[in-house]
Scaffold this motif. Structure first.
Motif, short mmCIF file in Angstrom:
data_model
loop_
_atom_site.label_atom_id
_atom_site.label_comp_id
_atom_site.label_asym_id
_atom_site.label_seq_id
_atom_site.Cartn_x
_atom_site.Cartn_y
_atom_site.Cartn_z
N GLY A 187 0.74 -1.11 0.11
CA GLY A 187 0.08 -0.03 -0.04
C GLY A 187 0.91 1.28 0.05
N PHE A 188 2.07 1.25 0.18
CA PHE A 188 3.15 2.35 -0.19
C PHE A 188 3.04 2.91 -1.55
CE2 PHE A 188 4.14 0.66 3.80
CZ PHE A 188 4.36 1.73 4.89
N GLU A 189 2.03 3.57 -2.32
CA GLU A 189 2.11 4.05 -3.46
C GLU A 189 3.06 5.03 -3.71
OE1 GLU A 189 -1.87 4.94 -4.49
OE2 GLU A 189 -2.98 3.35 -3.39
N TYR A 190 3.62 4.83 -4.91
CA TYR A 190 4.86 5.74 -5.31
C TYR A 190 4.19 7.20 -5.43
CZ TYR A 190 8.53 2.30 -5.79
OH TYR A 190 9.68 1.46 -5.49
N ASN A 191 2.92 7.34 -5.84
CA ASN A 191 2.64 8.63 -6.08
C ASN A 191 2.08 9.35 -4.85
OD1 ASN A 191 0.32 6.84 -5.76
ND2 ASN A 191 -1.17 8.00 -7.01
N LYS A 192 2.21 8.66 -3.72
CA LYS A 192 1.81 9.37 -2.51
C LYS A 192 2.99 9.43 -1.55
CE LYS A 192 -3.01 7.59 -2.25
NZ LYS A 192 -3.99 6.85 -1.79
N PHE A 193 3.90 8.05 -1.58
CA PHE A 193 5.07 8.00 -0.58
C PHE A 193 6.37 8.22 -1.42
CE2 PHE A 193 1.40 5.92 1.12
CZ PHE A 193 0.93 6.69 2.33
N ASP A 194 7.42 8.88 -0.92
CA ASP A 194 8.48 8.76 -1.39
C ASP A 194 9.64 7.71 -0.80
OD1 ASP A 194 11.30 9.47 -1.82
OD2 ASP A 194 11.26 11.58 -1.71
N PHE A 195 9.66 6.83 -1.80
CA PHE A 195 10.36 5.45 -1.21
C PHE A 195 11.85 5.59 -0.57
CE2 PHE A 195 13.14 1.77 -2.01
CZ PHE A 195 12.31 1.03 -0.96
N ASP A 196 12.77 6.85 -1.34
CA ASP A 196 13.93 7.01 -0.62
C ASP A 196 13.73 7.56 0.73
OD1 ASP A 196 15.12 6.53 -3.00
OD2 ASP A 196 15.23 8.56 -3.75
N LYS A 197 12.69 8.33 0.98
CA LYS A 197 12.58 8.88 2.56
C LYS A 197 12.09 7.83 3.37
CE LYS A 197 11.32 13.62 1.49
NZ LYS A 197 10.02 14.58 1.47
N ILE A 198 11.25 6.68 2.88
CA ILE A 198 10.96 5.69 3.46
C ILE A 198 12.27 4.63 3.91
CG2 ILE A 198 9.56 3.30 3.41
CD1 ILE A 198 7.21 5.04 1.89
N SER A 199 13.05 4.70 2.92
CA SER A 199 14.26 3.97 3.17
C SER A 199 15.02 4.36 4.31
CB SER A 199 14.93 3.74 2.02
OG SER A 199 14.29 3.21 0.81
N ILE A 200 15.21 5.78 4.08
CA ILE A 200 16.20 6.62 5.08
C ILE A 200 15.57 6.22 6.56
CG2 ILE A 200 16.92 8.86 5.97
CD1 ILE A 200 16.96 9.56 2.82
N TYR A 201 14.20 6.46 6.76
CA TYR A 201 13.64 6.33 8.09
C TYR A 201 13.89 4.82 8.66
CZ TYR A 201 10.33 5.81 11.66
OH TYR A 201 9.67 5.35 13.04
N TYR A 202 13.58 3.83 7.44
CA TYR A 202 13.81 2.51 7.94
C TYR A 202 15.27 2.29 8.51
CZ TYR A 202 14.17 -2.69 8.11
OH TYR A 202 14.20 -3.89 8.82
#
Length: 215
Positions: free
Chosen positions: A58-73
């Motif tokens: 459900g982490f859609e690319y048009n809603k969520f920045d995968f780079d930012k998600i990766s950094i947070y993780y």
């Protein structure tokens, strides 16, 4: 001696970090308004590249920045990573292989510098000829990296055994032309791993028994 070189995956195979990974994943889900997963669901669904896993959940690319998600993780994971234990019998296996003259490497989708820090922290570097991680934090495919590692190993094809915990480790072993076994103590369930037609062990103690028969 059937196997001359063992290639280990890191996350979930050597280090028992699946509960931490589920914890951080659910923190991200909660922040983003997405339903979380329990451990069983996570093990059934987790995959590499990790971006595919996120999108399917459900982490859609048009809603969520995968780079930012990766950094947070990675930031959250690295804060807590040394709280994770090694799996039982891992060091015993590595010591046995070392004493038997079988060389070893680590191949991981974890970022290279972070991976080396972990291997050093747990005092496992003394067993390893090579420690190969990715050059980024995105936890993508390591099949290309596997080919590079194979060029460094003084063994070929089915003289190499890949030990992993996810279906992607089979992709990596195929890239090396190597054999593969799974230990179902990490990021994928035993049922899912069993579908790939290679041995699946429910403990590292049973893996050790298998290795002793093959070395």
């Amino acid at each position: 001696m059937k196997y001359k070189h063992i290639v280990w995956d890191w996350n979930g195979t050597i280090i028992d970090d699946v509960k931490l990974s589920v914890e951080i994943f659910n923190e991200m889900c909660d922040t983003c308004g997405i339903a979380g997963l329990d451990l069983d669901e996570y093990q059934r669904k987790f995959k590499i590249p990790v971006s595919d896993f996120y999108v399917e959940h459900g982490f859609e690319y048009n809603k969520f920045d995968f780079d930012k998600i990766s950094i947070y993780y990675v930031e959250q994971y690295n804060k807590r990573r040394f709280n994770c234990p090694l799996h039982d019998n891992v060091v015993e296996i590595m010591q046995f292989l070392n004493e038997s003259g079988v060389s070893q490497s680590i191949l991981s989708a974890y970022e290279q510098n972070y991976l080396r820090e972990c291997v050093q922290h747990y005092d496992l570097h003394k067993y390893m000829d090579n420690v190969f991680g990715l050059d980024n934090i995105l936890a993508g495919s390591k099949a290309g990296l596997a080919k590079s590692l194979a060029e460094r190993i003084d063994a070929k094809g089915n003289e190499i055994l890949m030990i992993g915990d996810t279906t992607h480790d089979k992709d990596a072993s195929d890239a090396m032309g190597a054999d593969c076994v799974f230990v179902a103590k990490g990021h994928n369930s035993a049922d899912r791993l069993a579908k790939l037609g290679v041995p699946v062990f429910d403990s590292h103690a049973k893996l050790l028994e298998f290795i002793k028969e093959c070395i």
